[in-house]
Design an enzyme around this catalytic site. Sequence first.
Site, short mmCIF file in Angstrom:
data_model
loop_
_atom_site.label_atom_id
_atom_site.label_comp_id
_atom_site.label_asym_id
_atom_site.label_seq_id
_atom_site.Cartn_x
_atom_site.Cartn_y
_atom_site.Cartn_z
N ARG A 31 -15.80 -27.36 -42.97
CA ARG A 31 -14.64 -27.48 -42.08
C ARG A 31 -15.01 -28.52 -41.03
NH1 ARG A 31 -10.86 -22.94 -39.33
NH2 ARG A 31 -10.07 -23.07 -41.45
N GLN A 42 -5.86 -23.31 -48.04
CA GLN A 42 -4.74 -22.54 -47.51
C GLN A 42 -3.55 -22.60 -48.47
OE1 GLN A 42 -4.68 -20.64 -44.60
NE2 GLN A 42 -2.83 -19.90 -45.62
N ASP A 83 3.43 -23.32 -38.66
CA ASP A 83 2.03 -23.23 -38.21
C ASP A 83 2.05 -23.45 -36.70
OD1 ASP A 83 -0.73 -23.16 -38.08
OD2 ASP A 83 -1.04 -25.15 -38.94
N CYS A 132 -0.16 -19.71 -41.87
CA CYS A 132 -1.57 -19.68 -42.29
C CYS A 132 -2.43 -18.83 -41.37
CB CYS A 132 -2.11 -21.09 -42.40
SG CYS A 132 -2.15 -21.98 -40.83
N HIS A 174 -5.64 -29.05 -45.53
CA HIS A 174 -6.18 -27.69 -45.66
C HIS A 174 -5.83 -27.16 -47.06
CE1 HIS A 174 -7.88 -24.00 -44.57
NE2 HIS A 174 -7.05 -23.56 -43.65
N ARG A 190 -6.40 -15.74 -49.52
CA ARG A 190 -7.47 -16.75 -49.34
C ARG A 190 -8.69 -16.33 -50.14
NH1 ARG A 190 -7.56 -20.10 -44.89
NH2 ARG A 190 -9.33 -20.97 -46.03
N1 CP Z 1 -5.91 -20.08 -41.93
C1 CP Z 1 -7.19 -20.35 -41.63
O1 CP Z 1 -7.79 -21.28 -42.15
O2 CP Z 1 -7.74 -19.50 -40.73
P1 CP Z 1 -9.16 -19.67 -40.00
O3 CP Z 1 -9.03 -20.84 -39.07
O4 CP Z 1 -9.36 -18.37 -39.29
O5 CP Z 1 -10.21 -19.93 -41.04
N1 NVA Z 2 -3.23 -26.46 -38.12
C1 NVA Z 2 -4.24 -25.49 -37.72
C2 NVA Z 2 -4.59 -24.62 -38.88
C3 NVA Z 2 -5.60 -23.56 -38.58
C4 NVA Z 2 -5.97 -22.76 -39.76
C5 NVA Z 2 -5.46 -26.21 -37.20
O1 NVA Z 2 -5.86 -27.24 -37.75
O2 NVA Z 2 -6.01 -25.75 -36.20
#
Ligand code: CP
Ligand code: NVA
Length: 303
Positions: A105, A135, A222, A261, A132, A289
């Site tokens: 990440r 997701q 989101d 998400c 992502h 997930r």
């Molecule tokens: N939706 C998602 O990726 O959640 P986290 O940021 O908690 O991993």
């Molecule tokens: N769009 C959000 C998604 C988190 C899972 C972010 O990037 O923070």
Amino acid sequence: MKLKTKDLLTLAELTPKEFAQLIDYSIILKKELKNGNKPLLKNKTLTMIFQKPSTRTRVSFETGMYQLGGHAINLSLQDMQLSRGESIEDTAKTLSRYTNCIMARVYDHSVLEKLSQSSSIPVINGLSNSFHPCQILADFMTIKEKKGKFKGLKIAWIGDGNNVCNSMIYGCALSDVKLSIATPKGFEPDKTVIKESGKFIDIDLTTDPLKAIKNADVVVTDTYTSIHNNDPKRIKKFIPKYQITQTLMSNAKNDAIFMHCLPAKRESEVTSSVIDGPQSVVWDEAENRLHTQKALLASIIRA
Ligand code: CP
Ligand code: NVA
């Protein structure tokens, strides 16, 4: 099943057939889990690198590896020599000698591309500023469970055209689902993604949430402030017009589902009455997930 691609960085690496097979395989693994999954990843190790915080991604990947008989190592940036200037390339080469897959990440998507180029093992995007994909695998599994099909469905994305929205475009292109995106001006998804997917998808961009939500089977939003885009002033551009309220939801189909998400900010992008109401499937979505990532890990890690 085994995927042709070495890595999963965006979803564009998958064919429509592979995407459909991954979703179906996830549904099988979910059923099998009740009696315990087969140890498909016995003696395999996943390295997880987190430059950003996470709850769902971290816990579902680690639990998924465990349930398939493997192991996961969690590393935050400050745990690694990366934080002292070791190159991404040298890190990738080193991890390839010990472990069987990297899930990362990151902020800048190019970090994933560098990891991918220098590693001999698969690299999975666990969220970047741009995409992502994991997701969206879970989202489409949830849609398949709730609607039983993809063909003929319409998804309305309302809010910020962010990283999750970019991946949603690829998901719709892979599954022949119509997508209507309503964002304020200046908050549209990535133009390159739209251009690349345009020929495979019935996509409509608007600033009007009512237009986007009309006849929708699935309504998705989101947060307005992502981890990499956290200026609270952004929120003023979205509220009240783009907030998912019961009134806005009543313009979708009667049996429409609501997805997010997570993490969510209640009374910001969505009201409590919607996210905690009968049309919301966010907890199934979060659970999925786990199942989709297990299908992905089992299909991408080589013997
Ligand atoms: N939706 C998602 O990726 O959640 P986290 O940021 O908690 O991993
Ligand atoms: N769009 C959000 C998604 C988190 C899972 C972010 O990037 O923070």
